[in-house]
Design a protein around this motif. Structure first.
Motif, PDB file in Angstrom:
ATOM      1  N   ALA A   1      62.900   4.511  26.287  1.00 52.53           N
ATOM      2  CA  ALA A   1      61.815   3.641  26.190  1.00 52.53           C
ATOM      3  C   ALA A   1      60.710   3.822  27.031  1.00 52.53           C
ATOM      4  O   ALA A   1      60.926   4.396  27.993  1.00 52.53           O
ATOM      5  CB  ALA A   1      62.589   1.996  26.236  1.00 52.53           C
ATOM      6  N   ILE A   2      59.446   3.297  26.816  1.00 52.21           N
ATOM      7  CA  ILE A   2      58.234   3.618  27.719  1.00 52.21           C
ATOM      8  C   ILE A   2      57.845   2.103  27.996  1.00 52.21           C
ATOM      9  O   ILE A   2      57.707   1.221  27.301  1.00 52.21           O
ATOM     10  CB  ILE A   2      57.334   4.335  27.000  1.00 52.21           C
ATOM     11  CG1 ILE A   2      57.611   5.556  26.736  1.00 52.21           C
ATOM     12  CG2 ILE A   2      56.043   4.266  27.994  1.00 52.21           C
ATOM     13  CD1 ILE A   2      58.223   6.476  27.751  1.00 52.21           C
ATOM     14  N   GLY A   3      57.630   2.033  29.287  1.00 48.96           N
ATOM     15  CA  GLY A   3      56.679   0.780  29.739  1.00 48.96           C
ATOM     16  C   GLY A   3      55.685   0.965  30.483  1.00 48.96           C
ATOM     17  O   GLY A   3      55.538   2.065  31.061  1.00 48.96           O
ATOM     18  N   TRP A   4      54.595   0.054  30.504  1.00 44.39           N
ATOM     19  CA  TRP A   4      53.686   0.192  31.164  1.00 44.39           C
ATOM     20  C   TRP A   4      53.607  -1.199  32.230  1.00 44.39           C
ATOM     21  O   TRP A   4      53.777  -2.270  31.724  1.00 44.39           O
ATOM     22  CB  TRP A   4      52.077  -0.038  30.153  1.00 44.39           C
ATOM     23  CG  TRP A   4      51.933   1.320  29.407  1.00 44.39           C
ATOM     24  CD1 TRP A   4      52.199   1.612  28.007  1.00 44.39           C
ATOM     25  CD2 TRP A   4      51.186   2.315  29.781  1.00 44.39           C
ATOM     26  NE1 TRP A   4      51.863   2.788  27.785  1.00 44.39           N
ATOM     27  CE2 TRP A   4      51.246   3.347  28.817  1.00 44.39           C
ATOM     28  CE3 TRP A   4      50.579   2.653  31.152  1.00 44.39           C
ATOM     29  CZ2 TRP A   4      50.433   4.476  28.890  1.00 44.39           C
ATOM     30  CZ3 TRP A   4      49.689   3.959  31.299  1.00 44.39           C
ATOM     31  CH2 TRP A   4      49.551   4.933  30.203  1.00 44.39           C
ATOM     32  N   PHE A   5      53.048  -0.634  33.284  1.00 44.71           N
ATOM     33  CA  PHE A   5      53.051  -1.741  34.275  1.00 44.71           C
ATOM     34  C   PHE A   5      51.883  -1.789  35.133  1.00 44.71           C
ATOM     35  O   PHE A   5      51.014  -0.624  35.203  1.00 44.71           O
ATOM     36  CB  PHE A   5      54.422  -1.501  35.435  1.00 44.71           C
ATOM     37  CG  PHE A   5      55.617  -1.589  34.897  1.00 44.71           C
ATOM     38  CD1 PHE A   5      56.155  -0.959  33.845  1.00 44.71           C
ATOM     39  CD2 PHE A   5      56.226  -2.809  35.062  1.00 44.71           C
ATOM     40  CE1 PHE A   5      57.392  -0.936  33.393  1.00 44.71           C
ATOM     41  CE2 PHE A   5      57.445  -2.981  34.641  1.00 44.71           C
ATOM     42  CZ  PHE A   5      58.156  -2.089  33.767  1.00 44.71           C
ATOM     43  N   ARG A   6      51.477  -2.844  35.671  1.00 40.86           N
ATOM     44  CA  ARG A   6      50.096  -2.454  36.625  1.00 40.86           C
ATOM     45  C   ARG A   6      50.463  -3.187  38.008  1.00 40.86           C
ATOM     46  O   ARG A   6      51.131  -4.105  38.204  1.00 40.86           O
ATOM     47  CB  ARG A   6      49.069  -3.209  36.005  1.00 40.86           C
ATOM     48  CG  ARG A   6      49.330  -4.597  35.839  1.00 40.86           C
ATOM     49  CD  ARG A   6      48.165  -5.299  34.840  1.00 40.86           C
ATOM     50  NE  ARG A   6      48.308  -6.605  34.809  1.00 40.86           N
ATOM     51  CZ  ARG A   6      47.179  -7.209  33.943  1.00 40.86           C
ATOM     52  NH1 ARG A   6      46.393  -6.651  33.017  1.00 40.86           N
ATOM     53  NH2 ARG A   6      47.560  -8.692  33.840  1.00 40.86           N
ATOM     54  N   GLN A   7      49.717  -2.802  39.171  1.00 38.62           N
ATOM     55  CA  GLN A   7      49.734  -3.380  40.427  1.00 38.62           C
ATOM     56  C   GLN A   7      48.493  -3.679  40.898  1.00 38.62           C
ATOM     57  O   GLN A   7      47.703  -2.535  41.153  1.00 38.62           O
ATOM     58  CB  GLN A   7      50.492  -2.378  41.177  1.00 38.62           C
ATOM     59  CG  GLN A   7      50.726  -3.042  42.483  1.00 38.62           C
ATOM     60  CD  GLN A   7      51.953  -2.454  43.335  1.00 38.62           C
ATOM     61  OE1 GLN A   7      52.478  -1.193  42.876  1.00 38.62           O
ATOM     62  NE2 GLN A   7      52.549  -2.782  44.138  1.00 38.62           N
ATOM     63  N   ALA A   8      48.078  -4.923  41.039  1.00 34.87           N
ATOM     64  CA  ALA A   8      46.624  -4.973  41.720  1.00 34.87           C
ATOM     65  C   ALA A   8      46.957  -4.990  43.241  1.00 34.87           C
ATOM     66  O   ALA A   8      47.874  -5.185  43.738  1.00 34.87           O
ATOM     67  CB  ALA A   8      46.275  -6.581  41.328  1.00 34.87           C
ATOM     68  N   PRO A   9      45.862  -4.989  43.924  1.00 34.66           N
ATOM     69  CA  PRO A   9      45.745  -5.168  45.432  1.00 34.66           C
ATOM     70  C   PRO A   9      46.357  -6.146  45.990  1.00 34.66           C
ATOM     71  O   PRO A   9      46.315  -7.483  45.760  1.00 34.66           O
ATOM     72  CB  PRO A   9      44.369  -4.741  45.607  1.00 34.66           C
ATOM     73  CG  PRO A   9      43.763  -4.034  44.687  1.00 34.66           C
ATOM     74  CD  PRO A   9      44.263  -4.576  43.561  1.00 34.66           C
ATOM     75  N   GLY A  10      47.520  -5.973  46.792  1.00 25.93           N
ATOM     76  CA  GLY A  10      48.128  -7.074  47.375  1.00 25.93           C
ATOM     77  C   GLY A  10      49.332  -7.813  46.735  1.00 25.93           C
ATOM     78  O   GLY A  10      49.734  -8.865  47.053  1.00 25.93           O
ATOM     79  N   LYS A  11      49.538  -7.304  45.197  1.00 22.00           N
ATOM     80  CA  LYS A  11      50.491  -7.807  44.434  1.00 22.00           C
ATOM     81  C   LYS A  11      51.606  -6.953  44.091  1.00 22.00           C
ATOM     82  O   LYS A  11      51.400  -5.660  44.368  1.00 22.00           O
ATOM     83  CB  LYS A  11      49.735  -8.200  43.341  1.00 22.00           C
ATOM     84  CG  LYS A  11      48.747  -9.391  43.532  1.00 22.00           C
ATOM     85  CD  LYS A  11      48.318 -10.055  42.088  1.00 22.00           C
ATOM     86  CE  LYS A  11      47.169 -11.126  42.446  1.00 22.00           C
ATOM     87  NZ  LYS A  11      46.849 -11.718  41.088  1.00 22.00           N
ATOM     88  N   GLY A  12      52.712  -7.381  43.527  1.00 23.07           N
ATOM     89  CA  GLY A  12      53.693  -6.756  43.137  1.00 23.07           C
ATOM     90  C   GLY A  12      53.385  -6.154  41.833  1.00 23.07           C
ATOM     91  O   GLY A  12      52.264  -6.214  41.009  1.00 23.07           O
ATOM     92  N   ARG A  13      54.235  -4.996  41.291  1.00 23.50           N
ATOM     93  CA  ARG A  13      54.005  -4.354  40.045  1.00 23.50           C
ATOM     94  C   ARG A  13      54.504  -5.408  39.134  1.00 23.50           C
ATOM     95  O   ARG A  13      55.589  -5.777  38.917  1.00 23.50           O
ATOM     96  CB  ARG A  13      55.033  -3.140  39.978  1.00 23.50           C
ATOM     97  CG  ARG A  13      54.592  -2.126  39.109  1.00 23.50           C
ATOM     98  CD  ARG A  13      55.409  -0.867  39.282  1.00 23.50           C
ATOM     99  NE  ARG A  13      54.842  -0.175  40.357  1.00 23.50           N
ATOM    100  CZ  ARG A  13      54.772   1.164  40.482  1.00 23.50           C
ATOM    101  NH1 ARG A  13      55.644   1.719  39.657  1.00 23.50           N
ATOM    102  NH2 ARG A  13      54.315   1.661  41.670  1.00 23.50           N
ATOM    103  N   GLU A  14      53.757  -5.329  38.073  1.00 23.95           N
ATOM    104  CA  GLU A  14      54.071  -6.384  36.860  1.00 23.95           C
ATOM    105  C   GLU A  14      54.152  -5.744  35.572  1.00 23.95           C
ATOM    106  O   GLU A  14      53.276  -4.911  35.307  1.00 23.95           O
ATOM    107  CB  GLU A  14      53.078  -7.417  36.742  1.00 23.95           C
ATOM    108  CG  GLU A  14      51.692  -7.142  36.547  1.00 23.95           C
ATOM    109  CD  GLU A  14      50.896  -8.506  36.099  1.00 23.95           C
ATOM    110  OE1 GLU A  14      51.726  -9.321  35.551  1.00 23.95           O
ATOM    111  OE2 GLU A  14      49.812  -8.183  35.992  1.00 23.95           O
ATOM    112  N   GLY A  15      55.031  -5.899  34.849  1.00 26.47           N
ATOM    113  CA  GLY A  15      55.328  -5.554  33.275  1.00 26.47           C
ATOM    114  C   GLY A  15      54.196  -5.875  32.522  1.00 26.47           C
ATOM    115  O   GLY A  15      53.730  -7.182  32.539  1.00 26.47           O
TER     116      GLY A  15
END
Length: 121
Positions: A33-47
């Motif tokens: 399976a493939i997931g896309w995540f993002r991480q903004a400055p100062g924040k954790g990685r979110e799905g």
């Protein structure tokens, strides 16, 4: 060894669209399976979004639902994240992962190095 490379990031204005790609090498993405995540400055990685091995099941975060679309092309060994109506709060480094699926980082064994998306007027 499966390797993932994200591409397609850049600077866009609010309301515009962008398509990210996650290209695999070294092994087939068909088994993951493939997931896309993002991480903004100062924040954790979110799905943000995920797609099952078969491509028949997709999952989205509340912030992505209705604006983002995840897809995969088995022939190209690539997955995509189509982003529309982007907002400034979508600004982050976007990562793709290969694993069991869902929106939790713990479910993914392989990761790319990320691509920067900046939404600004």
């Amino acid at each position: 060894q499966l390797q993932l490379v994200e591409s397609g990031g850049g600077l866009v204005q609010p309301g515009e669209s962008l398509r990210l790609a996650c290209t695999a090498s070294g092994a087939s993405l068909d088994n993951y399976a493939i997931g896309w995540f993002r991480q903004a400055p100062g924040k954790g990685r979110e799905g943000v979004a995920s797609i099952s091995k078969s491509g028949t099941t997709t999952t989205y975060s509340d912030s992505a639902r209705g604006r983002f679309t995840v897809s995969r092309d088995k022939g190209e060994n690539t997955a995509y994240l189509q982003m529309t109506e982007v907002k400034t709060e979508d600004t982050a480094v976007y990562f793709c992962g290969a694993g069991l699926g869902g929106l939790w980082t713990e479910a993914y064994d392989y990761w790319g190095h990320g691509t920067q998306v900046t939404v600004s007027s």
